[in-house]
Design an enzyme around this catalytic site. Structure first.
Site, short mmCIF file in Angstrom:
data_model
loop_
_atom_site.label_atom_id
_atom_site.label_comp_id
_atom_site.label_asym_id
_atom_site.label_seq_id
_atom_site.Cartn_x
_atom_site.Cartn_y
_atom_site.Cartn_z
N GLY A 198 -0.51 -2.04 6.44
CA GLY A 198 -0.67 -3.10 7.17
C GLY A 198 -2.03 -3.63 7.10
O GLY A 198 -2.71 -3.66 6.20
N THR A 223 1.04 -1.33 -0.08
CA THR A 223 0.11 0.09 -0.01
C THR A 223 0.90 1.23 -0.06
O THR A 223 2.11 1.01 0.33
CB THR A 223 -0.83 0.00 1.12
OG1 THR A 223 -1.94 -0.92 1.05
CG2 THR A 223 -1.46 1.47 1.72
N VAL A 278 -13.66 -3.63 2.89
CA VAL A 278 -13.18 -2.58 3.32
C VAL A 278 -12.07 -2.49 4.37
O VAL A 278 -12.60 -3.08 5.34
CB VAL A 278 -14.13 -1.40 3.57
CG1 VAL A 278 -13.55 -0.05 3.57
CG2 VAL A 278 -15.31 -1.35 2.47
N GLY A 279 -11.11 -2.08 4.28
CA GLY A 279 -9.68 -2.05 4.97
C GLY A 279 -9.78 -0.72 5.76
O GLY A 279 -10.81 -0.09 6.06
N ASP A 280 -8.59 -0.23 6.35
CA ASP A 280 -8.44 0.80 7.25
C ASP A 280 -8.17 2.10 6.47
O ASP A 280 -8.72 3.24 6.75
CB ASP A 280 -7.03 0.54 8.09
CG ASP A 280 -5.94 0.47 7.14
OD1 ASP A 280 -5.91 -0.57 6.41
OD2 ASP A 280 -4.87 1.27 7.02
#
Ligand code: ASP
Length: 300
Positions: free
Chosen positions: A218, A167, A196-198
């Site tokens: 991460g 990322t 959906v991630g952070d």
């Protein structure tokens, strides 16, 4: 005074070809620095630095994004600055540069987060460039991973600890005293469609106020559960030390979730920091004295 810090993802870079990553992140740093040198804003610098990495095809963002379980790109991005602008997009499939759409949400709307098809339609409506075909090397990796997973019978196991990485993100301070943070990702390889991630979650994947800006990389699920960037900001507001503000939360998280995250941060006084509880992270920065590009190892 101006500063910029960029990362190309926390993870385990040792087995991979880091040279290309370092070259590419170096170009992104130059792009951002050039904007700052010429009197551009921190917002412009972080967006252009991140867009450069989205265009590289090498990182897990924009063109080079990971594919979900159905072999489709679903990208997330977030932007915030010291003027209180916050914008993010999640699960977008259309824009070549999701960070440009997040920047637009932050500056041109009252909203904070646009998702999926609606966000894709807005991207077309405001005339953002459309992403092209998925590159060969990304398709090959997807095929390899799907086969690998079948062979080792991982189908029902959690993918989050295996398939993150690469990322991209940037934080900057400009000569007017503005701070900005930008982050962009394709998310986890083989994630479930709609995951959906952070990265588009303010307080988890990115944060900024008048004093401080940070973003994370991460395992998104663990970064959300710990609201990692919010935690870093609180630490900073308490002790006023940028380095500590990232080290303490990363250590805490690492105790519960080993090898899970990295952070970059800058404050309004020009102090910068980066760190990770993963084995490595690709980083580039200008700290007021030197321009540096490196593979950081075992920082915590
Ligand atoms: N944080 C990203 C996500 O979970 C992945 C990464 O940083 O590599 O979507």
């Amino acid at each position: 005074m101006y500063r910029i810090v960029i990362h190309g993802g926390a993870g385990n870079w040792s087995e991979r070809n880091v040279e290309a990553a370092l070259k590419s992140i170096g170009e992104a740093l130059e792009k951002g620095l050039d904007i700052l040198r010429r009197g551009g804003t921190a917002g412009e610098a972080v967006v252009e630095a991140v867009a450069t990495m989205e265009d590289s095809g090498y990182f897990n963002a924009g063109i080079g994004s990971s594919l979900n379980i159905e072999g489709v790109r679903e990208m997330d991005a977030g932007y915030a600055d010291s003027e209180g602008n916050i914008g993010a997009v999640s699960g977008v499939r259309r824009p070549k540069n999701p960070i440009r759409l997040a920047y637009w949400v932050a500056r041109e709307t009252d909203h904070v987060l646009l998702t999926g098809e609606g966000a894709d339609r807005i991207s077309a409506w405001i005339g953002l460039e459309e992403i092209g075909e998925i590159p060969e090397h990304v398709l090959r990796r997807y095929q390899d991973l799907v086969i690998q997973r079948r062979v080792i019978g991982e189908r029902n196991k959690r993918v989050v600890e295996t398939y993150y990485g690469d990322t991209v993100g940037a934080v900057a301070l400009d000569k007017y005293g503005n701070l900005a943070t930008a982050v962009s990702t394709g998310g986890l390889w083989l994630k479930l469609t709609g995951r959906v991630g952070d990265t588009p979650i303010y307080g988890a994947g990115f944060i900024a106020n008048r004093y401080y800006a940070a973003n994370a990389t991460g395992i998104g699920e663990y970064i959300v559960e710990s609201l990692l960037c919010r935690r870093a900001l609180e630490e900073y507001m308490e002790v006023g030390d940028v380095y500590r503000s990232i080290q303490i939360p990363l250590k805490e998280l690492g105790l519960r979730r080993p090898s899970s995250a990295g952070l970059i941060a800058v404050d309004r006084f020009g102090n910068i920091a980066y760190g990770h509880n993963t084995p490595s992270m690709v980083v580039a920065y200008y700290d007021g004295r030197r321009v540096k590009t490196l593979l950081s190892r075992n920082s915590i």
